[in-house]
Design an enzyme around this catalytic site. Structure first.
Site, PDB file in Angstrom:
ATOM      1  N   ARG A  27       0.846  -1.179  -0.003  1.00 22.29           N
ATOM      2  CA  ARG A  27      -0.026   0.115   0.004  1.00 22.29           C
ATOM      3  C   ARG A  27       0.636   1.334  -0.266  1.00 22.29           C
ATOM      4  O   ARG A  27       1.920   1.361   0.721  1.00 22.29           O
ATOM      5  CB  ARG A  27      -1.066  -0.142   1.161  1.00 22.29           C
ATOM      6  N   HIS A  49      -7.454   0.836  -6.650  1.00 27.23           N
ATOM      7  CA  HIS A  49      -7.624  -0.068  -5.141  1.00 27.23           C
ATOM      8  C   HIS A  49      -8.257  -1.181  -5.683  1.00 27.23           C
ATOM      9  O   HIS A  49      -9.476  -1.307  -5.219  1.00 27.23           O
ATOM     10  CB  HIS A  49      -8.455   1.134  -4.319  1.00 27.23           C
ATOM     11  N   GLN A  91     -10.216  -3.567  -2.910  1.00 33.64           N
ATOM     12  CA  GLN A  91     -11.843  -2.794  -2.410  1.00 33.64           C
ATOM     13  C   GLN A  91     -12.930  -3.018  -3.300  1.00 33.64           C
ATOM     14  O   GLN A  91     -13.856  -3.551  -2.955  1.00 33.64           O
ATOM     15  CB  GLN A  91     -11.376  -1.308  -2.305  1.00 33.64           C
ATOM     16  N   ASP A 119     -16.768   8.427  -1.143  1.00 33.96           N
ATOM     17  CA  ASP A 119     -15.516   8.301  -0.508  1.00 33.96           C
ATOM     18  C   ASP A 119     -15.220   9.511  -0.122  1.00 33.96           C
ATOM     19  O   ASP A 119     -15.714  10.779  -0.399  1.00 33.96           O
ATOM     20  CB  ASP A 119     -14.538   7.839  -1.650  1.00 33.96           C
ATOM     21  N   CYS A 149     -15.947   2.925   0.987  1.00 33.67           N
ATOM     22  CA  CYS A 149     -14.985   2.039   1.057  1.00 33.67           C
ATOM     23  C   CYS A 149     -14.275   2.145   2.662  1.00 33.67           C
ATOM     24  O   CYS A 149     -13.828   1.322   3.253  1.00 33.67           O
ATOM     25  CB  CYS A 149     -13.661   2.502   0.225  1.00 33.67           C
ATOM     26  N   ARG A 189     -13.837  -7.311   2.889  1.00 34.55           N
ATOM     27  CA  ARG A 189     -12.580  -7.169   2.724  1.00 34.55           C
ATOM     28  C   ARG A 189     -11.486  -8.216   3.060  1.00 34.55           C
ATOM     29  O   ARG A 189     -10.724  -8.571   2.212  1.00 34.55           O
ATOM     30  CB  ARG A 189     -11.822  -5.920   3.221  1.00 34.55           C
TER      31      ARG A 189
HETATM   32  N1  NVA Z   1      -9.833   7.639  -1.901  1.00 38.14           N
HETATM   33  C1  NVA Z   1      -9.091   7.133  -0.441  1.00 38.14           C
HETATM   34  C2  NVA Z   1      -9.521   5.759  -0.174  1.00 38.14           C
HETATM   35  C3  NVA Z   1      -9.052   5.121   1.015  1.00 38.14           C
HETATM   36  C4  NVA Z   1      -9.456   3.827   1.198  1.00 38.14           C
HETATM   37  C5  NVA Z   1      -7.775   7.261  -0.172  1.00 38.14           C
HETATM   38  O1  NVA Z   1      -7.027   7.046  -0.892  1.00 38.14           O
HETATM   39  O2  NVA Z   1      -7.506   7.763   0.885  1.00 38.14           O
HETATM   40  N1   CP Z   2     -11.214   0.697   2.672  1.00 37.40           N
HETATM   41  C1   CP Z   2      -9.856   0.879   3.138  1.00 37.40           C
HETATM   42  O1   CP Z   2      -9.133   0.442   2.162  1.00 37.40           O
HETATM   43  O2   CP Z   2      -9.504   0.990   4.255  1.00 37.40           O
HETATM   44  P1   CP Z   2      -8.241   1.246   4.985  1.00 37.40           P
HETATM   45  O3   CP Z   2      -7.731   2.750   4.592  1.00 37.40           O
HETATM   46  O4   CP Z   2      -8.566   1.218   6.500  1.00 37.40           O
HETATM   47  O5   CP Z   2      -7.231  -0.112   4.760  1.00 37.40           O
END
Ligand code: NVA
Ligand code: CP
Length: 333
Positions: free
Chosen positions: A114, A141, A144, A237, A281, A320
């Site tokens: 990540r 992502h 997700q 989101d 998400c 998830r």
């Molecule tokens: N768009 C958000 C998704 C988090 C799961 C981010 O990248 O912070």
């Molecule tokens: N939805 C998601 O990816 O959550 P986290 O950022 O908590 O992993």
């Protein structure tokens, strides 16, 4: 498990949904549904599927769901998970991504990453020699979306022909990934966003090409009034993703008219007939008492919608675990 070994992803990475076939994506969702039932029956304890496999988790950004889902998916099936925050290892500082990949590839059976750049996860996959899974980058992502599709499949009993409206930052990792994932599943996708936050042309073209072969549509609407009409899934989101904190105030101005509230849910035309669900998400700003939303007023969804009976955000969060498990097993067994 027959469902998983026949998917054809053994030894493969998952960096973007566009890299696997539509059938493979749907098979991962179906495998996750089977794995959920298997876990609830306690069968994973009798017959763990990746006993002795070691998996590294490299995280440049924070995570609750992806981190915990991955660790528990691995542990459920008898494997070992090692969490490597960027403060813990030399990655990207004293040691290049390429060198780190080659070292970890000698020690681990798979790597979940990540972080920021898509290029980083691609380099890890190129040089490690083991399956690499994208647990979120600035661009995509994919894991997700597997959970989102599982949640929709479980709720509606089918995917093809549904309509999903993503409302908010129409060019972020979630919008991109949902656009491609919906197109692959035969779900009509509408990206409802201000013009300033429109998706990149290349992503829309990619998704449109996929949608054409699956008999569904991809569209962009700048109207929070009309764009959501006919939606079965209202999805939002955060307004500023991880790494974009500096543009929070600007996003607030652009996105306030796109807040998901009960009036927007009504405008789908599917609230009264029970054909609407709300997904997010997570993490979500939905409560004016949270520190960030108190300071900024940035709430992408009201409490009323977030807590409504048609909100399935916690089923989605649970899924998830099952979908990440399906993906890891598909690569490793
Ligand atoms: N768009 C958000 C998704 C988090 C799961 C981010 O990248 O912070
Ligand atoms: N939805 C998601 O990816 O959550 P986290 O950022 O908590 O992993």
């Amino acid at each position: 498990m027959q469902e998983i070994t026949s998917i054809g992803l053994h030894g493969k990475s998952l960096l973007r949904l566009a890299d696997i076939t539509d059938q493979q994506m749907l098979a991962l969702v179906n495998a996750a549904i089977a794995l959920k039932a298997r876990k609830k029956a306690g069968l994973h304890i009798q017959n763990p599927l990746i006993k002795g496999k070691n998996i590294a988790l490299i995280f440049e950004k924070s995570s609750t769901r992806t981190r915990c889902a991955t660790i528990n998916a691995i542990r459920d099936e008898g494997g070992n998970a090692e969490y490597l925050g960027t403060g813990d290892i030399h990655f990207g500082k004293k040691e290049s991504v390429k060198d780190t990949a080659r070292v970890l590839g000698r020690m681990f059976d798979g790597i979940l990453f990540r972080g920021f750049a898509q290029k980083t996860v691609e380099e890890l996959a190129q040089y490690s020699g083991v399956p690499v899974w994208n647990g979120l980058t600035d661009s995509w992502h994919p894991t997700q979306i597997l959970a989102d599709l599982q949640t929709m499949q479980e709720h509606f009993g089918y995917l093809k022909g549904l309509t999903l409206a993503f409302v908010g930052d129409g060019r972020n990792n979630m919008a991109n990934s949902l656009m491609v994932g919906c197109a692959k599943a035969g779900v009509n996708f509408v990206d409802v966003c201000p013009p300033e936050l429109s998706p990149e042309k290349e992503v829309v073209e990619l998704a449109t090409g996929i949608a054409q072969r699956n008999g569904c549509t991809v569209s962009v609407s700048h109207s929070p009034q009309d764009g959501v009409k006919g939606a079965n899934v209202l999805y939002t989101d955060v307004w500023a993703s991880m790494g974009e904190e500096a543009v929070f105030q600007q996003r607030l101005k652009l996105l306030s008219p796109f807040q998901v509230d009960m009036a927007m849910c009504q405008r789908t035309g599917n609230l009264e007939n029970g054909k609407l669900i709300f997904l997010h998400c997570l993490p979500a700003f939905h409560d004016a008492n949270t520190e960030v939303s108190k300071n900024t007023g940035a709430l992408e969804v009201t409490d009323e919608v977030f807590e409504a009976p048609f909100s399935h955000v916690f089923d989605e969060a649970e899924n998830r675990l099952h979908t990440i498990k399906a993906m890891i097993l598909a690569s490793l067994i």
